[in-house]
Structure formats: structure tokens, C-alpha cells
Write a protein that holds these residues in place. Structure first.
Motif, PDB file in Angstrom:
ATOM      1  N   GLY A   1      46.108  26.617   0.879  1.00 49.81           N
ATOM      2  CA  GLY A   1      44.925  26.185  -0.058  1.00 49.81           C
ATOM      3  C   GLY A   1      44.185  26.092  -1.127  1.00 49.81           C
ATOM      4  N   SER A   2      43.566  24.892  -1.306  1.00 49.81           N
ATOM      5  CA  SER A   2      43.099  25.380  -2.970  1.00 49.81           C
ATOM      6  C   SER A   2      41.870  24.535  -2.329  1.00 49.81           C
ATOM      7  CB  SER A   2      44.280  24.026  -4.057  1.00 49.81           C
ATOM      8  OG  SER A   2      44.239  22.922  -3.705  1.00 49.81           O
ATOM      9  N   LEU A   3      41.114  25.487  -3.473  1.00 48.69           N
ATOM     10  CA  LEU A   3      39.470  24.784  -3.414  1.00 48.69           C
ATOM     11  C   LEU A   3      38.670  23.849  -5.116  1.00 48.69           C
ATOM     12  CD1 LEU A   3      36.611  24.907  -1.223  1.00 48.69           C
ATOM     13  CD2 LEU A   3      36.428  27.017  -2.450  1.00 48.69           C
ATOM     14  N   THR A   4      37.744  23.324  -5.341  1.00 44.12           N
ATOM     15  CA  THR A   4      37.585  22.544  -6.654  1.00 44.12           C
ATOM     16  C   THR A   4      36.616  22.997  -6.613  1.00 44.12           C
ATOM     17  OG1 THR A   4      37.001  20.677  -5.161  1.00 44.12           O
ATOM     18  CG2 THR A   4      38.888  20.760  -5.944  1.00 44.12           C
TER      19      THR A   4
ATOM     20  N   PHE B   1      18.569  16.226  -9.227  1.00 42.98           N
ATOM     21  CA  PHE B   1      20.248  16.203  -9.172  1.00 42.98           C
ATOM     22  C   PHE B   1      20.778  16.258  -8.256  1.00 42.98           C
ATOM     23  CE2 PHE B   1      19.390  18.019 -13.772  1.00 42.98           C
ATOM     24  CZ  PHE B   1      19.925  16.607 -14.548  1.00 42.98           C
ATOM     25  N   ILE B   2      21.691  16.316  -7.848  1.00 43.06           N
ATOM     26  CA  ILE B   2      22.577  16.569  -6.524  1.00 43.06           C
ATOM     27  C   ILE B   2      24.068  17.260  -7.339  1.00 43.06           C
ATOM     28  CG2 ILE B   2      23.729  15.832  -4.420  1.00 43.06           C
ATOM     29  CD1 ILE B   2      20.846  15.409  -4.126  1.00 43.06           C
ATOM     30  N   ILE B   3      24.649  18.181  -6.451  1.00 45.50           N
ATOM     31  CA  ILE B   3      25.314  19.223  -6.826  1.00 45.50           C
ATOM     32  C   ILE B   3      26.394  18.277  -5.231  1.00 45.50           C
ATOM     33  CG2 ILE B   3      26.400  21.675  -6.761  1.00 45.50           C
ATOM     34  CD1 ILE B   3      23.510  22.684  -7.658  1.00 45.50           C
ATOM     35  N   SER B   4      27.460  17.840  -6.326  1.00 46.93           N
ATOM     36  CA  SER B   4      28.807  17.086  -5.796  1.00 46.93           C
ATOM     37  C   SER B   4      29.602  19.240  -5.251  1.00 46.93           C
ATOM     38  CB  SER B   4      29.535  16.356  -6.841  1.00 46.93           C
ATOM     39  OG  SER B   4      29.390  15.182  -7.089  1.00 46.93           O
ATOM     40  N   PRO B   5      29.157  18.634  -3.979  1.00 48.38           N
ATOM     41  CA  PRO B   5      30.077  20.307  -3.012  1.00 48.38           C
ATOM     42  C   PRO B   5      31.859  20.347  -3.350  1.00 48.38           C
ATOM     43  CG  PRO B   5      29.887  18.325  -1.995  1.00 48.38           C
ATOM     44  CD  PRO B   5      29.320  17.905  -3.222  1.00 48.38           C
ATOM     45  N   PRO B   6      32.128  21.762  -3.685  1.00 51.00           N
ATOM     46  CA  PRO B   6      33.805  21.344  -3.400  1.00 51.00           C
ATOM     47  C   PRO B   6      34.613  21.166  -2.393  1.00 51.00           C
ATOM     48  CG  PRO B   6      32.288  23.489  -3.203  1.00 51.00           C
ATOM     49  CD  PRO B   6      31.492  23.152  -2.957  1.00 51.00           C
ATOM     50  N   THR B   7      35.343  20.268  -2.957  1.00 53.55           N
ATOM     51  CA  THR B   7      36.870  20.250  -1.287  1.00 53.55           C
ATOM     52  C   THR B   7      37.294  21.307  -1.356  1.00 53.55           C
ATOM     53  OG1 THR B   7      36.436  17.846  -2.491  1.00 53.55           O
ATOM     54  CG2 THR B   7      37.835  18.313  -0.478  1.00 53.55           C
ATOM     55  N   PHE B   8      38.001  21.438   0.122  1.00 53.10           N
ATOM     56  CA  PHE B   8      39.581  22.117   0.606  1.00 53.10           C
ATOM     57  C   PHE B   8      39.874  21.278   1.199  1.00 53.10           C
ATOM     58  CE2 PHE B   8      41.312  24.630   4.015  1.00 53.10           C
ATOM     59  CZ  PHE B   8      41.638  25.243   2.794  1.00 53.10           C
ATOM     60  N   THR B   9      41.672  21.551   0.354  1.00 55.28           N
ATOM     61  CA  THR B   9      42.696  20.809   0.433  1.00 55.28           C
ATOM     62  C   THR B   9      43.579  22.358   1.299  1.00 55.28           C
ATOM     63  OG1 THR B   9      42.069  19.550  -0.618  1.00 55.28           O
ATOM     64  CG2 THR B   9      44.271  19.484   0.335  1.00 55.28           C
ATOM     65  N   GLY B  10      44.223  22.098   2.336  1.00 52.35           N
ATOM     66  CA  GLY B  10      44.939  23.026   2.640  1.00 52.35           C
ATOM     67  C   GLY B  10      45.741  22.703   4.321  1.00 52.35           C
ATOM     68  N   ASP B  11      46.989  23.161   4.031  1.00 48.15           N
ATOM     69  CA  ASP B  11      47.282  23.120   5.744  1.00 48.15           C
ATOM     70  C   ASP B  11      47.323  24.082   6.737  1.00 48.15           C
ATOM     71  OD1 ASP B  11      49.472  21.200   4.441  1.00 48.15           O
ATOM     72  OD2 ASP B  11      50.737  22.597   3.785  1.00 48.15           O
ATOM     73  N   VAL B  12      47.403  23.681   8.051  1.00 46.49           N
ATOM     74  CA  VAL B  12      46.926  24.237   8.879  1.00 46.49           C
ATOM     75  C   VAL B  12      47.901  24.520  10.343  1.00 46.49           C
ATOM     76  CG1 VAL B  12      44.272  25.074   8.744  1.00 46.49           C
ATOM     77  CG2 VAL B  12      45.437  22.769   9.970  1.00 46.49           C
ATOM     78  N   ILE B  13      47.980  25.152  11.136  1.00 49.50           N
ATOM     79  CA  ILE B  13      49.044  25.135  12.044  1.00 49.50           C
ATOM     80  C   ILE B  13      48.476  24.487  13.330  1.00 49.50           C
ATOM     81  CG2 ILE B  13      50.749  26.284  13.626  1.00 49.50           C
ATOM     82  CD1 ILE B  13      51.697  27.111  10.802  1.00 49.50           C
ATOM     83  N   ASP B  14      49.206  23.714  13.883  1.00 52.79           N
ATOM     84  CA  ASP B  14      48.667  22.210  14.876  1.00 52.79           C
ATOM     85  C   ASP B  14      48.625  23.041  16.666  1.00 52.79           C
ATOM     86  OD1 ASP B  14      47.658  20.397  16.593  1.00 52.79           O
ATOM     87  OD2 ASP B  14      49.262  19.249  15.872  1.00 52.79           O
ATOM     88  N   ARG B  15      47.187  23.657  17.032  1.00 51.27           N
ATOM     89  CA  ARG B  15      47.522  24.537  18.131  1.00 51.27           C
ATOM     90  C   ARG B  15      48.331  23.520  19.012  1.00 51.27           C
ATOM     91  NH1 ARG B  15      40.767  26.122  18.416  1.00 51.27           N
ATOM     92  NH2 ARG B  15      40.710  27.634  16.392  1.00 51.27           N
ATOM     93  N   GLU B  16      48.386  22.264  19.412  1.00 45.60           N
ATOM     94  CA  GLU B  16      48.753  21.453  19.937  1.00 45.60           C
ATOM     95  C   GLU B  16      50.176  21.614  19.945  1.00 45.60           C
ATOM     96  OE1 GLU B  16      47.592  20.241  23.017  1.00 45.60           O
ATOM     97  OE2 GLU B  16      45.583  20.713  22.011  1.00 45.60           O
TER      98      GLU B  16
ATOM     99  N   VAL C   1      41.477  18.496   5.068  1.00 44.41           N
ATOM    100  CA  VAL C   1      40.653  18.463   3.728  1.00 44.41           C
ATOM    101  C   VAL C   1      39.629  18.288   4.292  1.00 44.41           C
ATOM    102  CG1 VAL C   1      40.174  16.906   1.902  1.00 44.41           C
ATOM    103  CG2 VAL C   1      42.046  16.371   2.739  1.00 44.41           C
ATOM    104  N   ARG C   2      38.661  19.144   3.196  1.00 45.17           N
ATOM    105  CA  ARG C   2      37.278  19.865   3.930  1.00 45.17           C
ATOM    106  C   ARG C   2      36.579  19.807   3.038  1.00 45.17           C
ATOM    107  NH1 ARG C   2      39.520  18.722   8.545  1.00 45.17           N
ATOM    108  NH2 ARG C   2      39.728  19.859  10.197  1.00 45.17           N
ATOM    109  N   GLU C   3      34.496  19.636   2.973  1.00 43.61           N
ATOM    110  CA  GLU C   3      34.054  19.026   2.259  1.00 43.61           C
ATOM    111  C   GLU C   3      32.948  20.210   1.822  1.00 43.61           C
ATOM    112  OE1 GLU C   3      33.222  16.359  -1.719  1.00 43.61           O
ATOM    113  OE2 GLU C   3      32.765  15.565   0.419  1.00 43.61           O
ATOM    114  N   ALA C   4      32.109  20.511   1.482  1.00 42.29           N
ATOM    115  CA  ALA C   4      31.014  20.831   2.445  1.00 42.29           C
ATOM    116  C   ALA C   4      30.270  19.927   1.659  1.00 42.29           C
ATOM    117  CB  ALA C   4      30.528  22.213   1.191  1.00 42.29           C
ATOM    118  N   GLU C   5      28.466  19.976   1.983  1.00 44.26           N
ATOM    119  CA  GLU C   5      27.381  19.485   2.136  1.00 44.26           C
ATOM    120  C   GLU C   5      26.920  19.162   0.519  1.00 44.26           C
ATOM    121  OE1 GLU C   5      25.385  23.215   4.507  1.00 44.26           O
ATOM    122  OE2 GLU C   5      27.762  21.946   4.157  1.00 44.26           O
ATOM    123  N   ALA C   6      26.357  18.479   0.357  1.00 40.21           N
ATOM    124  CA  ALA C   6      25.805  18.067  -0.790  1.00 40.21           C
ATOM    125  C   ALA C   6      24.309  18.409  -1.379  1.00 40.21           C
ATOM    126  CB  ALA C   6      25.680  16.427  -1.639  1.00 40.21           C
ATOM    127  N   LEU C   7      24.066  19.579  -2.185  1.00 39.17           N
ATOM    128  CA  LEU C   7      22.703  19.604  -2.491  1.00 39.17           C
ATOM    129  C   LEU C   7      22.320  19.530  -3.338  1.00 39.17           C
ATOM    130  CD1 LEU C   7      23.513  23.641  -1.252  1.00 39.17           C
ATOM    131  CD2 LEU C   7      23.363  21.844  -0.072  1.00 39.17           C
TER     132      LEU C   7
END
Length: 569
Positions: free
Chosen positions: A174-177, A221-236, A250-256
Motif C-alpha cells: 500500500g501507499s498513501l499520498t 480553503f478545502i484540504i484535499s484528502p490523502p489517497t490510499f492505494t493497495g492490494d488486499v486479499i480477496d475474502r471470497e 483505492v480509498r480516500e479520506a473525506e475533504a475537510l
């Protein structure tokens, strides 16, 4: 000939088919008849990514679709393009597929518009983005949350931004911006912190990263949130097979939002916003009284919490007349303490008192804006009274004022010249004879003292004691190798050799040297002997200044010969 015909009959169909396939694959097909669009899931929780896939049944250029039309409602990643060709029973089919990952910016229902290529359009898609609610029972494998220490602050005030990644499965990579804010300084604070938290009855692991954000201008101002990109194990797949597959998310936090206020118009001086500001001083060696000519080290430390090291202002440090100050380059550093940034500026100075007496060192004051109480404050380093004692070795310099003419007594003024010339001459001869006897006695006493000193020196040499003498070669070697102690020793021996100074330190020698290059270089050497700047002392300038002084201004060396009893008229 028969064998050649047989081989040609077998190879010719294969070559013909290969040429046909090559022609079909190399020739671009632009005749598009169908364009489809779909998303991988709908509805979508806020913070989750959506994968949009658009497929054309022909080979078309990769830039045929512009996904910038989605920027108003989604954060669009760089699309990937895949072109393929399939041949079944001699029939070739072509396709071009665009895959793009999107992150919704807010909750609501949005429409993905129709895309058009060569007058062939896809159908518009309606996507529902639902907000995240605790206790909703809708669990996610990975999601992000962000938090600000304050959303209402002053310009150049540091605010802490925390982003936490919650995950219930296994993350392969995973990586986080970083968060983004225009005209702001952003830096990571400390190391990532790991933990666990129970959400909606399920245990989540968490990774929290803290950033320090310092806006440089006021406004909304609006703080653009960081974005997480990664590989996870498929549960199914993990339940059905031992070799589980991984999938990219790819996941992103909410903007504040934040509000940044301008500097108050009534504020004067260097603008500093902090949670706490302190001033401290230290004297080395620690003593209540100073000695004339002896250097001491004064260390003043400015510390500030929630401030970057480059934000610390300069200090206005003044000393009264009668002191010489050699200040080093201030040392500035920053560190992290309990999740907050602390900055320090250390100012080290070598101080030498020129004259004895009582002096009042003024206070050191700094104004700053308290981010905790939102008001102006001042931090003061109190002044202090310093007693300087006279150096018992160094003689005090006395100023001789011109004497007033002595008034003659009335009796003397009124009495005329009486007596004969013989009586006056007789008295004069008595005075001259007494003066000659005094000169002879002084010369004889000096000769006896010189012989005694030579005898003591020869005795010391005979007994094995080493007598130190000035050596210009030793002074030159000490200056060229930047050896401050050896240079100081040779300078004092040179001063005694030329009767410039009988005893004392470099400070006393500075008082006896005329203003010029040599006086400045001796003062710098004296300051280097008592501070951290000793490591940076360069002796080349001292040697050059001493050589020039010797050539132009140095007095001749003292000689042991007696002056003539009757000097020539």
C-alpha cells in the motif's frame, strides 16, 4: 521435383493464413457499432473507489474518450487502455477497453454521462454514494478517516492533520499520498502509529499518520484528502481456495474545510504563532561576578511549540558599553515531542568586560500570538546586574590630566634675586653632582641585577629546566596549522620579548597594541579560545597581520647593554 511440389502444397496455405491474419491485425478498425459502460458496484459508500469500465467493439485511439467530465463529482485516476483482437473461425473481432478508478468527493446520487465515439454513444449511469454511518451494519474492508486539530486558525499557524487507515483484512502492499493545500507548508510529524479499534462489532486494525500543515495566506480553503492505494486479499477467493487472489483498491479520506484569519492589524514586529514560547539563558562558567579581560560564554535559548524551525524570529540582544561580544552563528533545530513539533534557536556569545564596575544587562523580549488562548503575549528574559572586578594582574590605565600652573607665593614672587652668582653656580653644581651619582648607582644596580638574572638562567639550563623563548618559526607553524593554543603562547612570549607586556593574557595584549589588523586578529584568537568557534579559527590572517606589524610598527627587541653614562649632546 515431386518432393518440392508436395512441400509447397503444404506450406502455401499456412503462409497465406499468416499473411491474412497479419493484415487483419495491422489494419486499424474504426468501424465502431457498440459502446458500453459499467461500474463494478452500486451503491458505493463514501470513501470507497468505483471502477468504471468503457468498452468499444473496435480498435480506436486511446484518447477517444475524455474522462475530465467526471472531475466535478469524482477524483479521477489515470485510465488504463487495453486493445485486443480475437479470431474465431476466420472471423476477427476487435475491442478497446478503458478502465478508470474514481473516488466520490461527496455523498449523493450522481450521473455518469454518456460517452460518444463516431456517433455511437454509451448509456448514462446513475451512481448512488451513501455516507458512512456508525452502526449501519455496512462494513468495509478498508476505509480512511481524517481529523484536524483545529479548523479555525491564524495565518502561518501550524495545524495537525491526522489520517487513519482502518482495515479488517490483509494488506499485501500500500501507499498513501499527502494531503494537499495551496500556499501551505506540509510535513510529516513523527512515525506512523499502529493500533486496533472496534467498529460496528468488528475488530479493525489501524495505521495513523500525522501531518503538520502551515497555511501561508488567509481565506477559506478545502484540504484535499490523502489517497490510499493497495492490494488486499480477496475474502471470497480465500474461502474457496488455498491460493487466495489479491485485488487492488483505492480509498480516500473525506475533504475537510478550514478558515484562515489574517494577522491582526494592531500587531507589530515579527509574526509568530505558537502554542508556547520560552526564553532561557546559561552562563559558562556559572559565576556571580565577572573578571576584567576574562571571557565568559552566554547561551540564550529560544524554544517554541507548534512552530517549524524556520519560523523562529531573530532576537534583539543588546549589551551596554564596556563589553566586547563575539557571537556565533545561531544554531536552529526542530524535533517532535509527543506528536507536536518543537523548534529551538540557540545563540552562543563570548563576552569580555573591558572595564571594572557595575553594569545592567537589558532584558530580552519577544512578542508572539498564543494559538491556545487566541491572544497576544510576550515572553521576557529578565535583565540582570553584573559586577565586573578589576584584573589584579593587568595595571589600570590612568588618564593624566594637565597640571595647573602652581602659583608662586607672594614672598617668593615679591623677593628680588638675591645672592651672588657664585652661590647660584655652587648650588647648581651640587645638583648636577647628585644627579650623576644617582645615574651611576642606577646603572650599577641594573648591572648587578642583569648578572644575577643571567646566572639564574644559566643555572636553570644546567639543571635541566627548559626556558621558553619567542620563536617566530614556531608562531608561523602554529598559525599555518591553525593551532590556537600554540599561537597564543608565542604571541605572549613575543610581547614579553619586546617589553610590550610583562605578564597577563591576550586581552591585556590587545590593550597595548595600536588599532589595526593585528589587534583585530588577536581579539579573534582570544574569542576562539573560549567558545565553540575555536574549530573554525584560521591562523593565516593572524600571521599576515603580525608580519606586517613587525615590518612597520614593532619596537626593537630589548637589549642587555647599559646606556652610556654621558650621552652625546
Amino acid at each position: 521435383m515431386v518432393i518440392r511440389s508436395l512441400l509447397w502444397s503444404r506450406v502455401a496455405p499456412v503462409m497465406l493464413l499468416s499473411m491474412l491474419l497479419g493484415t487483419m491485425l495491422s489494419t486499424p478498425a474504426f468501424a465502431i457499432s457498440e459502446l458500453t459502460a459499467r461500474v463494478d458496484k452500486n451503491p458505493v459508500m463514501l470513501g470507497e473507489s468505483i471502477v468504471l469500465e468503457v468498452t468499444a467493439d473496435s480498435r480506436v485511439p486511446a484518447n477517444s474518450i475524455n474522462f475530465r467530465v467526471l472531475d466535478s463529482n469524482f477524483t479521477v485516476m489515470v485510465p488504463s487502455v487495453n486493445q485486443s483482437t480475437r479470431v474465431i473461425n476466420g472471423d476477427a473481432s476487435h475491442s478497446t477497453t478503458w478502465t478508470v478508478t474514481m473516488l466520490p468527493k461527496t455523498s449523493g446520487t450522481f450521473t455518469i454521462p454518456a460517452f460518444t465515439i463516431d456517433n455511437v454513444s454509451s448509456k448514462p449511469l446513475s451512481v448512488e454514494i451513501v455516507p458512512v454511518q456508525q452502526g449501519s451494519g455496512q462494513l468495509r474492508d478498508v476505509f480512511l478517516q481524517s481529523e484536524l486539530s483545529s479548523n479555525n486558525l491564524m495565518v502561518q499557524q501550524m495545524v495537525y492533520y491526522d489520517v487513519t487507515i482502518f482495515f479488517s483484512g490483509d494488506i499485501q502492499r500500500g501507499s498513501l499520498t499527502e494531503p494537499q493545500l495551496d500556499d501551505a507548508l506540509i510535513q510529516q510529524v513523527g512515525q506512523d502509529k499502529e493500533g486496533t479499534e472496534l467498529i460496528d462489532g468488528e475488530r479493525y486494525r489501524s495505521i495513523t499518520r500525522r501531518y503538520a500543515i502551515t497555511p501561508q495566506r488567509s481565506g477559506e480553503f478545502i484540504i484535499s484528502p490523502p489517497t490510499f492505494t493497495g492490494d488486499v486479499i480477496d475474502r471470497e477467493s480465500a474461502r474457496q481456495s488455498y491460493f487466495a487472489r489479491s485485488r487492488t483498491i483505492v480509498r480516500e479520506a473525506e475533504a475537510l474545510p478550514i478558515t484562515v484569519q489574517a494577522q491582526p492589524a494592531s500587531y507589530s514586529g515579527d509574526w509568530l504563532v505558537a502554542g508556547l514560547v520560552t526564553l532561557n539563558e546559561e552562563w559558562q562558567p556559572a559565576q556571580t561576578q565577572l573578571l576584567q579581560g576574562e571571557p565568559v560564554t552566554r547561551i540564550i535559548t529560544l524554544s517554541a511549540v507548534d512552530v517549524a524551525a524556520n519560523q523562529l524570529p531573530e532576537l534583539n540582544i543588546n549589551l551596554p558599553e564596556g563589553f566586547r561580544v563575539y557571537q556565533e552563528q545561531p544554531q536552529v533545530k526542530g524535533a517532535e515531542r509527543a506528536g507536536r513539533l518543537v523548534a529551538q534557536k540557540v545563540i552562543t556569545s563570548a563576552i569580555i568586560a573591558n572595564r571594572p564596575g557595575e553594569y545592567e544587562l537589558p532584558e530580552v523580549k519577544i512578542s508572539w500570538w498564543n494559538s491556545q488562548t487566541n491572544q497576544l503575549e510576550q515572553t521576557v528574559l529578565p535583565g540582570r546586574t553584573v559586577q565586573v572586578q578589576a584584573d589584579p594582574i593587568q595595571p589600570e590605565s590612568t588618564t593624566v590630566s594637565p597640571r595647573e600652573p602652581t602659583q608662586a607665593s607672594p614672598a617668593t614672587a615679591a623677593s628680588p634675586q638675591s645672592g651672588s652668582n657664585w652661590r647660584w653656580n655652587y648650588t647648581s653644581w651640587l645638583l648636577v653632582t647628585g644627579w650623576l651619582l644617582t645615574v651611576i648607582l642606577v646603572a650599577w644596580h641594573k648591572m648587578i641585577w642583569q648578572k644575577r638574572r643571567d646566572h639564574q638562567a644559566s643555572s636553570a639550563t644546567t639543571s635541566g629546566h627548559k626556558v621558553s623563548h619567542f620563536d617566530s618559526k614556531a608562531l608561523r607553524a602554529a598559525c599555518k596549522t591553525h593551532h590556537k593554543n600554540a599561537a597564543s603562547e608565542q604571541l605572549l612570549l613575543w610581547a614579553r620579548h619586546h617589553k610590550i607586556l610583562t605578564r597577563g593574557s591576550l586581552s591585556a595584549l590587545c590593550e597595548r597594541i595600536r588599532p589595526g589588523a593585528l589587534k583585530e586578529q588577536i581579539a579573534q584568537l582570544n574569542a576562539a579560545l573560549y567558545g565553540d568557534s575555536a574549530a573554525n579559527w584560521q591562523g593565516d590572517l593572524l600571521w599576515q597581520a603580525w608580519s606586517d606589524y613587525q615590518h612597520h610598527e614593532a619596537p626593537p627587541a630589548a637589549t642587555t647593554e647599559l646606556p652610556p653614562l654621558y650621552p652625546e649632546q
